[in-house]
Design a protein around this motif. Sequence first.
Motif, PDB file in Angstrom:
ATOM      1  N   HIS A 177      32.870  24.725  65.354  1.00  0.00           N
ATOM      2  CA  HIS A 177      33.046  24.391  63.946  1.00  0.00           C
ATOM      3  C   HIS A 177      34.262  25.136  63.400  1.00  0.00           C
ATOM      4  N   GLU A 178      34.667  24.761  62.172  1.00  0.00           N
ATOM      5  CA  GLU A 178      35.946  25.230  61.664  1.00  0.00           C
ATOM      6  C   GLU A 178      36.021  26.739  61.490  1.00  0.00           C
ATOM      7  N   ASP A 179      34.899  27.413  61.195  1.00  0.00           N
ATOM      8  CA  ASP A 179      34.955  28.853  60.964  1.00  0.00           C
ATOM      9  C   ASP A 179      34.536  29.671  62.188  1.00  0.00           C
ATOM     10  N   ASP A 180      34.415  29.026  63.348  1.00  0.00           N
ATOM     11  CA  ASP A 180      34.052  29.753  64.571  1.00  0.00           C
ATOM     12  C   ASP A 180      35.272  30.434  65.190  1.00  0.00           C
ATOM     13  N   MET A 181      35.022  31.335  66.151  1.00  0.00           N
ATOM     14  CA  MET A 181      36.121  31.954  66.881  1.00  0.00           C
ATOM     15  C   MET A 181      35.762  32.076  68.352  1.00  0.00           C
ATOM     16  N   VAL A 182      36.781  32.343  69.173  1.00  0.00           N
ATOM     17  CA  VAL A 182      36.611  32.408  70.620  1.00  0.00           C
ATOM     18  C   VAL A 182      36.950  33.806  71.116  1.00  0.00           C
ATOM     19  N   LEU A 183      36.089  34.332  71.994  1.00  0.00           N
ATOM     20  CA  LEU A 183      36.314  35.626  72.645  1.00  0.00           C
ATOM     21  C   LEU A 183      36.296  35.360  74.148  1.00  0.00           C
ATOM     22  N   ALA A 184      37.409  35.605  74.836  1.00  0.00           N
ATOM     23  CA  ALA A 184      37.510  35.207  76.237  1.00  0.00           C
ATOM     24  C   ALA A 184      38.059  36.327  77.115  1.00  0.00           C
ATOM     25  N   ASP A 185      37.464  36.455  78.292  1.00  0.00           N
ATOM     26  CA  ASP A 185      38.027  37.337  79.318  1.00  0.00           C
ATOM     27  C   ASP A 185      39.320  36.702  79.832  1.00  0.00           C
ATOM     28  N   LEU A 186      40.285  37.522  80.181  1.00  0.00           N
ATOM     29  CA  LEU A 186      41.560  36.987  80.661  1.00  0.00           C
ATOM     30  C   LEU A 186      41.383  36.210  81.959  1.00  0.00           C
ATOM     31  N   PHE A 209      40.272  32.867  51.387  1.00  0.00           N
ATOM     32  CA  PHE A 209      41.043  31.626  51.346  1.00  0.00           C
ATOM     33  C   PHE A 209      40.201  30.432  51.770  1.00  0.00           C
ATOM     34  N   SER A 210      39.517  30.590  52.898  1.00  0.00           N
ATOM     35  CA  SER A 210      38.877  29.448  53.528  1.00  0.00           C
ATOM     36  C   SER A 210      37.735  28.892  52.706  1.00  0.00           C
ATOM     37  N   LYS A 211      36.961  29.761  52.090  1.00  0.00           N
ATOM     38  CA  LYS A 211      35.753  29.261  51.448  1.00  0.00           C
ATOM     39  C   LYS A 211      36.084  28.298  50.313  1.00  0.00           C
ATOM     40  N   VAL A 212      37.191  28.550  49.599  1.00  0.00           N
ATOM     41  CA  VAL A 212      37.582  27.632  48.534  1.00  0.00           C
ATOM     42  C   VAL A 212      37.818  26.241  49.110  1.00  0.00           C
ATOM     43  N   ILE A 213      38.442  26.190  50.291  1.00  0.00           N
ATOM     44  CA  ILE A 213      38.718  24.909  50.921  1.00  0.00           C
ATOM     45  C   ILE A 213      37.443  24.298  51.493  1.00  0.00           C
ATOM     46  N   TYR A 214      36.655  25.118  52.208  1.00  0.00           N
ATOM     47  CA  TYR A 214      35.490  24.579  52.899  1.00  0.00           C
ATOM     48  C   TYR A 214      34.390  24.152  51.940  1.00  0.00           C
ATOM     49  N   GLU A 215      34.376  24.698  50.723  1.00  0.00           N
ATOM     50  CA  GLU A 215      33.349  24.300  49.768  1.00  0.00           C
ATOM     51  C   GLU A 215      33.596  22.876  49.262  1.00  0.00           C
ATOM     52  N   ARG A 216      34.763  22.314  49.531  1.00  0.00           N
ATOM     53  CA  ARG A 216      35.077  20.982  49.060  1.00  0.00           C
ATOM     54  C   ARG A 216      34.622  19.952  50.084  1.00  0.00           C
ATOM     55  N   ARG A 217      33.606  19.160  49.712  1.00  0.00           N
ATOM     56  CA  ARG A 217      33.003  18.215  50.645  1.00  0.00           C
ATOM     57  C   ARG A 217      33.118  16.770  50.176  1.00  0.00           C
ATOM     58  N   SER A 218      33.897  16.498  49.136  1.00  0.00           N
ATOM     59  CA  SER A 218      34.042  15.128  48.668  1.00  0.00           C
ATOM     60  C   SER A 218      34.724  14.287  49.727  1.00  0.00           C
ATOM     61  N   ALA A 219      34.536  12.960  49.632  1.00  0.00           N
ATOM     62  CA  ALA A 219      35.129  12.052  50.614  1.00  0.00           C
ATOM     63  C   ALA A 219      36.651  12.184  50.629  1.00  0.00           C
ATOM     64  N   SER A 220      37.243  12.331  49.442  1.00  0.00           N
ATOM     65  CA  SER A 220      38.706  12.450  49.356  1.00  0.00           C
ATOM     66  C   SER A 220      39.193  13.698  50.069  1.00  0.00           C
ATOM     67  N   PHE A 221      38.477  14.798  49.888  1.00  0.00           N
ATOM     68  CA  PHE A 221      38.921  16.049  50.498  1.00  0.00           C
ATOM     69  C   PHE A 221      38.627  16.085  51.984  1.00  0.00           C
ATOM     70  N   CYS A 222      37.564  15.420  52.428  1.00  0.00           N
ATOM     71  CA  CYS A 222      37.294  15.331  53.863  1.00  0.00           C
ATOM     72  C   CYS A 222      38.414  14.569  54.566  1.00  0.00           C
ATOM     73  N   GLU A 223      38.894  13.503  53.922  1.00  0.00           N
ATOM     74  CA  GLU A 223      40.013  12.748  54.483  1.00  0.00           C
ATOM     75  C   GLU A 223      41.270  13.609  54.516  1.00  0.00           C
ATOM     76  N   LEU A 224      41.496  14.362  53.443  1.00  0.00           N
ATOM     77  CA  LEU A 224      42.653  15.248  53.389  1.00  0.00           C
ATOM     78  C   LEU A 224      42.592  16.295  54.497  1.00  0.00           C
ATOM     79  N   ASN A 225      41.412  16.860  54.729  1.00  0.00           N
ATOM     80  CA  ASN A 225      41.252  17.858  55.794  1.00  0.00           C
ATOM     81  C   ASN A 225      41.533  17.263  57.167  1.00  0.00           C
ATOM     82  N   GLN A 226      41.200  15.995  57.347  1.00  0.00           N
ATOM     83  CA  GLN A 226      41.501  15.327  58.606  1.00  0.00           C
ATOM     84  C   GLN A 226      43.009  15.204  58.797  1.00  0.00           C
TER      85      GLN A 226
END
Length: 439
Positions: A45-54, A124-141
Amino acid sequence: MKVIVIEDNILFCDYICSLLQKADFKTMKAHGLAQAKKMIRGSIHEDDMVLADLRLPDGESTALLKWMRDNGYMHPFIMMTNYEEIHSAVHAMKLGAEDFILKPLVEDKLLPAIRKIKAANDTFSKVIYERRSASFCELNQYIHLVAPTDMTVLILGNTGTGKEHLANKIHRRSLRANKPYIKVDCGSLSKDLAASAFFGHVKGAFTGATEEKAGYFLEAQGGTLFMDEVENLSIETQRMLLRAMEERSYRPVGGKQDRRMDVRIIAATNEDLFQAVAEKRFRKDLLYRFHDFTITVPALQNCLEDILPLADFFREQSCAELRKEVVGFDGPAKEMLLGYSWPGNVRQLKQVVYAAVLICKGNLITPDFLRLKQTETDAPNSAKKKKIDKCLQKDEKRNIEQIKTAISISKGNLTQAAALLGISRPTLYKKMSIHGISK
């Protein structure tokens, strides 16, 4: 958020996951590159992160990082290495990894590194992620598609719609995310000093040039230059910018040699630039140069579903800053927020909520505390009234689900549930009372 842990040593992988889970982070495990790619495709998901061994059985995780960036997965990436592998970790940083951690120091360094990245993302992110309208979902895409490219992006939208937030998001999801992000307020640049501001100058280039200046392009080298309010640039400055963008080089004022330009440009305006071209205030060729990819940010009044989640976010943010405990908005206040036209968009909503929290005398914000002047144009017609009712029902359901989920995860421990929700225990009690939720 969750952390995808990629480590072929099963015992060490379990140890890392246990360490993260004790700190309230969700985890998923993978033991090789192929398994990790499959997991990222299906579960990240968008707010996840990855931790990897080299080093992994089927290759180095630098290949995974490059694959992620090439495919538009701009999630934070932390690499674990041994002492002798530091040179590879440096290479990973150049590919866009946020950090690398020496394995013997994982217990001391991992959680602070993750929390630092998470804190940097949250505000920063939460302001963006809190927007779930159809218009903003398209914009995020659209942002997801254009961010990994080097295309110039023009962001259009009314004042206060969050154009700068979106420019920042594009940078942070780009292959240049670990390079500089430089913002230029074009409205503050004078015609005479604009060339020096963008391209820098050498010592003695003009009266007052007592030392060399780098300029925005050099400061942003390898990264992103965000040019806000581009409609304010003088015609002469526009000409110089166009030349630099087309030739990918520029010359500092007073200099004798050109410098190579490796900068991704994002521009923003609240004006109709085609109208500005017709009025001969903006160059047509520069406008088309900016038009590699255009994103239009919808006005807040056209994204009704976003208003209450954003208002709640700003309420929580202002409560933390003002040290107040205001648990929400009453019904009439929510209706007022949804019915208002918001000419100042998200910026105005934030100001209104902050002021309301400041002067609120109880647990709930009422219409009086919002201090919005309703006009006849704000009175909802029957179609909008139906949308408002739907948003109110959805908001009630969202709040109840959040509280019940937190209580369930914490197995009835209200102190832990409050911590999961980011509120105090007394505030949780008040919210449970408002929504009729029992333990």
